[in-house]
Each structure stands twice: as structure tokens, then as C-alpha cells.
Design a protein around this motif. Structure first.
Motif, PDB file in Angstrom:
ATOM      1  N   ILE A 279       7.606  -9.245  -6.572  1.00  0.00           N
ATOM      2  CA  ILE A 279       6.290 -10.663  -6.336  1.00  0.00           C
ATOM      3  C   ILE A 279       5.201  -9.840  -7.801  1.00  0.00           C
ATOM      4  O   ILE A 279       5.132  -9.361  -7.559  1.00  0.00           O
ATOM      5  CB  ILE A 279       5.842 -10.729  -4.955  1.00  0.00           C
ATOM      6  N   PRO A 280       4.420 -11.270  -7.455  1.00  0.00           N
ATOM      7  CA  PRO A 280       3.452 -11.238  -8.576  1.00  0.00           C
ATOM      8  C   PRO A 280       2.059 -10.563  -7.078  1.00  0.00           C
ATOM      9  O   PRO A 280       2.311  -9.861  -6.342  1.00  0.00           O
ATOM     10  CB  PRO A 280       2.265 -12.678  -8.176  1.00  0.00           C
ATOM     11  N   ASP A 281       1.855  -9.644  -8.762  1.00  0.00           N
ATOM     12  CA  ASP A 281       0.768  -8.820  -7.856  1.00  0.00           C
ATOM     13  C   ASP A 281      -0.666  -9.322  -7.698  1.00  0.00           C
ATOM     14  O   ASP A 281      -1.283 -10.088  -8.829  1.00  0.00           O
ATOM     15  CB  ASP A 281      -0.084  -8.135  -9.506  1.00  0.00           C
ATOM     16  N   ILE A 282      -0.934 -10.056  -6.568  1.00  0.00           N
ATOM     17  CA  ILE A 282      -2.433 -10.998  -6.023  1.00  0.00           C
ATOM     18  C   ILE A 282      -3.519  -9.978  -6.458  1.00  0.00           C
ATOM     19  O   ILE A 282      -4.419 -10.468  -6.298  1.00  0.00           O
ATOM     20  CB  ILE A 282      -2.177 -11.440  -4.702  1.00  0.00           C
ATOM     21  N   ARG A 283      -3.415  -8.379  -6.636  1.00  0.00           N
ATOM     22  CA  ARG A 283      -4.809  -8.349  -7.138  1.00  0.00           C
ATOM     23  C   ARG A 283      -5.153  -8.000  -8.616  1.00  0.00           C
ATOM     24  O   ARG A 283      -5.930  -7.396  -9.125  1.00  0.00           O
ATOM     25  CB  ARG A 283      -4.259  -6.607  -6.699  1.00  0.00           C
ATOM     26  N   SER A 284      -4.167  -8.327  -9.450  1.00  0.00           N
ATOM     27  CA  SER A 284      -4.449  -9.101 -10.903  1.00  0.00           C
ATOM     28  C   SER A 284      -5.485  -9.091 -11.050  1.00  0.00           C
ATOM     29  O   SER A 284      -5.965 -10.809 -10.612  1.00  0.00           O
ATOM     30  CB  SER A 284      -3.332  -8.981 -11.185  1.00  0.00           C
ATOM     31  N   ARG A 285      -6.021  -9.596 -11.896  1.00  0.00           N
ATOM     32  CA  ARG A 285      -7.080 -10.585 -12.309  1.00  0.00           C
ATOM     33  C   ARG A 285      -7.015 -11.866 -12.368  1.00  0.00           C
ATOM     34  O   ARG A 285      -7.896 -12.963 -11.593  1.00  0.00           O
ATOM     35  CB  ARG A 285      -7.461 -10.186 -13.947  1.00  0.00           C
ATOM     36  N   GLU A 286      -5.784 -12.639 -12.373  1.00  0.00           N
ATOM     37  CA  GLU A 286      -5.508 -13.852 -12.792  1.00  0.00           C
ATOM     38  C   GLU A 286      -5.530 -14.464 -10.960  1.00  0.00           C
ATOM     39  O   GLU A 286      -5.706 -15.347 -10.690  1.00  0.00           O
ATOM     40  CB  GLU A 286      -4.155 -14.194 -13.239  1.00  0.00           C
ATOM     41  N   TYR A 287      -4.353 -13.905 -10.593  1.00  0.00           N
ATOM     42  CA  TYR A 287      -4.584 -14.003  -9.436  1.00  0.00           C
ATOM     43  C   TYR A 287      -5.817 -13.846  -8.201  1.00  0.00           C
ATOM     44  O   TYR A 287      -6.344 -15.241  -6.989  1.00  0.00           O
ATOM     45  CB  TYR A 287      -3.607 -13.490  -8.480  1.00  0.00           C
ATOM     46  N   GLN A 288      -6.721 -13.275  -9.211  1.00  0.00           N
ATOM     47  CA  GLN A 288      -7.853 -12.722  -8.208  1.00  0.00           C
ATOM     48  C   GLN A 288      -9.126 -13.762  -8.435  1.00  0.00           C
ATOM     49  O   GLN A 288      -9.728 -14.299  -7.827  1.00  0.00           O
ATOM     50  CB  GLN A 288      -9.139 -11.592  -8.574  1.00  0.00           C
ATOM     51  N   GLY A 289      -8.956 -14.116  -9.343  1.00  0.00           N
ATOM     52  CA  GLY A 289      -9.232 -15.961 -10.013  1.00  0.00           C
ATOM     53  C   GLY A 289      -9.409 -16.895  -8.829  1.00  0.00           C
ATOM     54  O   GLY A 289      -9.289 -17.890  -8.782  1.00  0.00           O
ATOM     55  N   LEU A 290      -7.768 -17.090  -8.885  1.00  0.00           N
ATOM     56  CA  LEU A 290      -6.727 -17.833  -7.888  1.00  0.00           C
ATOM     57  C   LEU A 290      -8.002 -18.207  -6.809  1.00  0.00           C
ATOM     58  O   LEU A 290      -7.957 -18.923  -6.426  1.00  0.00           O
ATOM     59  CB  LEU A 290      -5.742 -18.127  -8.761  1.00  0.00           C
ATOM     60  N   LEU A 291      -7.796 -17.184  -6.352  1.00  0.00           N
ATOM     61  CA  LEU A 291      -8.827 -17.294  -4.693  1.00  0.00           C
ATOM     62  C   LEU A 291     -10.078 -17.432  -4.603  1.00  0.00           C
ATOM     63  O   LEU A 291     -10.202 -17.828  -3.502  1.00  0.00           O
ATOM     64  CB  LEU A 291      -7.801 -15.492  -3.924  1.00  0.00           C
ATOM     65  N   ALA A 292     -10.614 -17.037  -5.805  1.00  0.00           N
ATOM     66  CA  ALA A 292     -11.720 -17.698  -5.382  1.00  0.00           C
ATOM     67  C   ALA A 292     -12.151 -18.937  -6.091  1.00  0.00           C
ATOM     68  O   ALA A 292     -13.396 -19.813  -5.788  1.00  0.00           O
ATOM     69  CB  ALA A 292     -12.455 -16.816  -7.328  1.00  0.00           C
ATOM     70  N   LYS A 293     -11.036 -19.620  -6.659  1.00  0.00           N
ATOM     71  CA  LYS A 293     -11.261 -20.704  -7.022  1.00  0.00           C
ATOM     72  C   LYS A 293     -11.188 -21.069  -5.275  1.00  0.00           C
ATOM     73  O   LYS A 293     -11.832 -22.568  -5.518  1.00  0.00           O
ATOM     74  CB  LYS A 293     -10.296 -21.313  -8.129  1.00  0.00           C
ATOM     75  N   ALA A 294     -10.099 -20.766  -4.947  1.00  0.00           N
ATOM     76  CA  ALA A 294      -9.577 -21.243  -3.722  1.00  0.00           C
ATOM     77  C   ALA A 294     -10.655 -21.264  -3.034  1.00  0.00           C
ATOM     78  O   ALA A 294     -11.182 -22.094  -1.491  1.00  0.00           O
ATOM     79  CB  ALA A 294      -8.171 -20.936  -3.339  1.00  0.00           C
ATOM     80  N   ARG A 295     -11.368 -19.707  -2.905  1.00  0.00           N
ATOM     81  CA  ARG A 295     -12.897 -19.478  -1.618  1.00  0.00           C
ATOM     82  C   ARG A 295     -13.882 -20.959  -2.017  1.00  0.00           C
ATOM     83  O   ARG A 295     -14.145 -21.419  -1.095  1.00  0.00           O
ATOM     84  CB  ARG A 295     -13.023 -18.529  -1.842  1.00  0.00           C
ATOM     85  N   ASN A 296     -14.106 -21.012  -3.051  1.00  0.00           N
ATOM     86  CA  ASN A 296     -15.352 -21.749  -3.894  1.00  0.00           C
ATOM     87  C   ASN A 296     -14.966 -23.527  -3.182  1.00  0.00           C
ATOM     88  O   ASN A 296     -15.431 -24.013  -2.848  1.00  0.00           O
ATOM     89  CB  ASN A 296     -15.553 -21.858  -5.068  1.00  0.00           C
TER      90      ASN A 296
END
Length: 277
Positions: free
Chosen positions: A120-137
Motif C-alpha cells: 500500500i502507498p506510504d501515507i506518511r510520505s510527503r505527497e500523501y501528507q500534502g493530500l491530507l493537508a489539502k483535505a483538512r483545509n
């Protein structure tokens, strides 16, 4: 499944089905591991099904076989006249403006469909951390479909990001004793923390666990406030064995308490997905 004698009027006004798919055959597939769906499932078919069973609103979930192509989903949301909301599958580098445009069409979440993968993708990677931040925003939730044994680090990362999580299909725990598994325990902890909801959906996709036992633990842990109900219409891979009525009957069996059941069908879904009844 026993005959409960349920009629459409037994569902509370404003009920929500929180997981379904609109499908068009013969569109390009995301990867070679996907196969063409067996049949079309139009937005009109789904809306008519909701109406026939006394369900007011629905949440469309992007199917995995289209990958990040959300055209079918967005067209369905626009055609639904406000009855449907949706979760989209996107690439992690998508821009916040593009997500906001989808949100205006009715998208309320981002789906991570990571089930049945060798890695599975690494949710702690920079790209997924960025996606989570966009979702939060933007106030978008993160919908996760993943084997329960892989859930703990994903739940922890979503919680740390400040985004909300919605977990598909009872958390998909392993085996007949799934309610005692590490992944399901992590899910219960996330429910208690208040930023996570779980769908009481698709018991036919479970791997041996009893949906009634799972639902009882979910309801107990969250005081009935973090569960939502869904059918998984049109039951991809199970089209000829499932009916909408069976999905309603399954909810009544899993949640016999009418007060809690009605909350699951309405208030919980409104809070999780921003539905304004």
C-alpha cells in the motif's frame, strides 16, 4: 437472513445510504489488475432505488477501476439535484483548487481504495501528507477501504493531519474473530477520539467476522454517534445475490435499537458528510 417485514415507511424521514457506485461499462480501466464491470448502473437507477425504499440521500463512492478519472461520478452528482454527495479518487499531487472545484459539484471526500494490494502507498510520505493537508483545509474527509490489519498507521496519520476519516465496510477486519484484532481495536480507538466514522456496509465482503458483533462494538465505543449505514449498491461482484431490501434488513439485524438506528440513518450521516436535510 430472517424476514423482518420491513416497509419503506419504517426508515426515518431523511435517511441516507452512505456508499454506492454509479458505473458505465467499457470506459478505460485504471490498471490491468481491474476488469470491466459486469453492467451499467446509472444515476437514475440509483435515485429511483432510493425513492422506492424511502431513502432520501446517497453518497456515491468512486469505484477503483476508473482510477483518478472522476467523470462518471461528477456527472452523476450534477444530475442528482442535491440528493447525492460523493467521494473521489485522486492523485496525491492534485491541486487544492481542483479539489475545491470538485467540492462545488458535490464531492465531500477523498477515497483511498487500497484493498487487495501487495503493497500500500506510504501515507506518511510527503505527497500523501500534502493530500491530507489539502483535505483538512477544505473540510473533505478521507474515506479508506483497506484490510483491517493495515489500518493502524493509516488511522494514526489521518488523525495527526487534522483531517476526518470514514472507514468502509466495518473496518474489514480479518477472520471470524475480527472484533478482537489489532486493526479493529485501532478503529475503535479512532471512533472514541471523535474524528472517525465507520460504515456499517457490505457484510457480504467481510472475511468471516460477524457483522452484528462488529456493529455492537462500534456502537458501544462511540455511543452510536460514529456509525453510518450503506448498501454498496449495485454490489459489484455480487449483483445477482444481493438486493436493496436485504441491505436494509441487515441494518435492522445489526442495530435492533430503533433510536440508535435512526441516528445512524440520519444525524450521523449528516454530520459526517455535511448533508443539509
Amino acid at each position: 437472513m430472517r424476514n423482518t417485514g420491513i416497509a419503506p415507511g419504517d426508515l426515518p424521514q431523511g435517511s441516507v445510504d452512505c456508499h454506492a457506485h454509479v458505473i458505465k461499462k467499457n470506459l478505460p480501466l485504471a490498471t490491468e489488475r481491474h476488469s470491466q464491470p459486469a453492467r451499467d448502473a446509472s444515476v437514475r437507477d440509483y435515485l429511483d432505488t432510493l425513492t422506492a425504499h424511502g431513502v432520501a440521500y446517497g453518497l456515491l463512492t468512486a469505484p477503483s477501476f476508473y482510477g483518478a478519472n472522476n467523470q462518471v461520478l461528477l456527472e452523476a452528482l450534477r444530475a442528482s439535484e442535491g440528493r447525492l454527495r460523493g467521494t473521489a479518487i485522486v492523485e496525491p499531487d492534485i491541486g487544492e483548487d481542483a479539489l475545491a472545484a470538485m467540492q462545488r459539484d458535490g464531492v465531500c471526500g477523498i477515497r483511498l481504495n487500497w484493498v487487495k494490494r501487495q503493497a500500500i502507498p506510504d501515507i506518511r510520505s510527503r505527497e500523501y501528507q500534502g493530500l491530507l493537508a489539502k483535505a483538512r483545509n477544505l473540510g473533505l474527509h478521507i474515506e479508506v477501504y483497506l484490510e483491517g490489519e493495515h489500518l493502524p498507521p493509516v488511522l494514526a496519520a489521518i488523525r495527526a493531519s487534522g483531517a476526518r476519516a470514514v472507514i468502509d465496510h466495518f473496518g474489514h477486519p480479518p477472520g471470524s474473530d475480527g472484533e478482537r484484532s489489532e486493526g479493529f481495536t485501532a478503529l475503535l480507538d479512532a471512533l472514541a477520539a471523535g474524528n472517525t466514522w465507520v460504515k456499517l456496509s457490505a457484510p457480504f465482503r467481510l472475511r468471516g467476522s460477524d457483522p452484528r458483533a462488529l456493529a455492537a462494538r462500534i456502537i458501544q465505543q462511540s455511543n452510536g454517534e460514529r456509525a453510518v449505514w450503506a448498501t454498496d449498491w449495485p454490489w459489484v461482484g455480487h449483483e445477482d445475490t444481493m438486493t436493496y431490501r436485504q441491505c436494509i434488513e441487515s441494518l435492522f439485524e445489526c442495530v435492533p435499537d430503533e433510536t440508535i438506528r435512526n441516528r445512524i440513518l440520519t444525524e450521523n450521516a449528516y454530520e459526517a458528510f455535511g448533508i443539509r436535510a
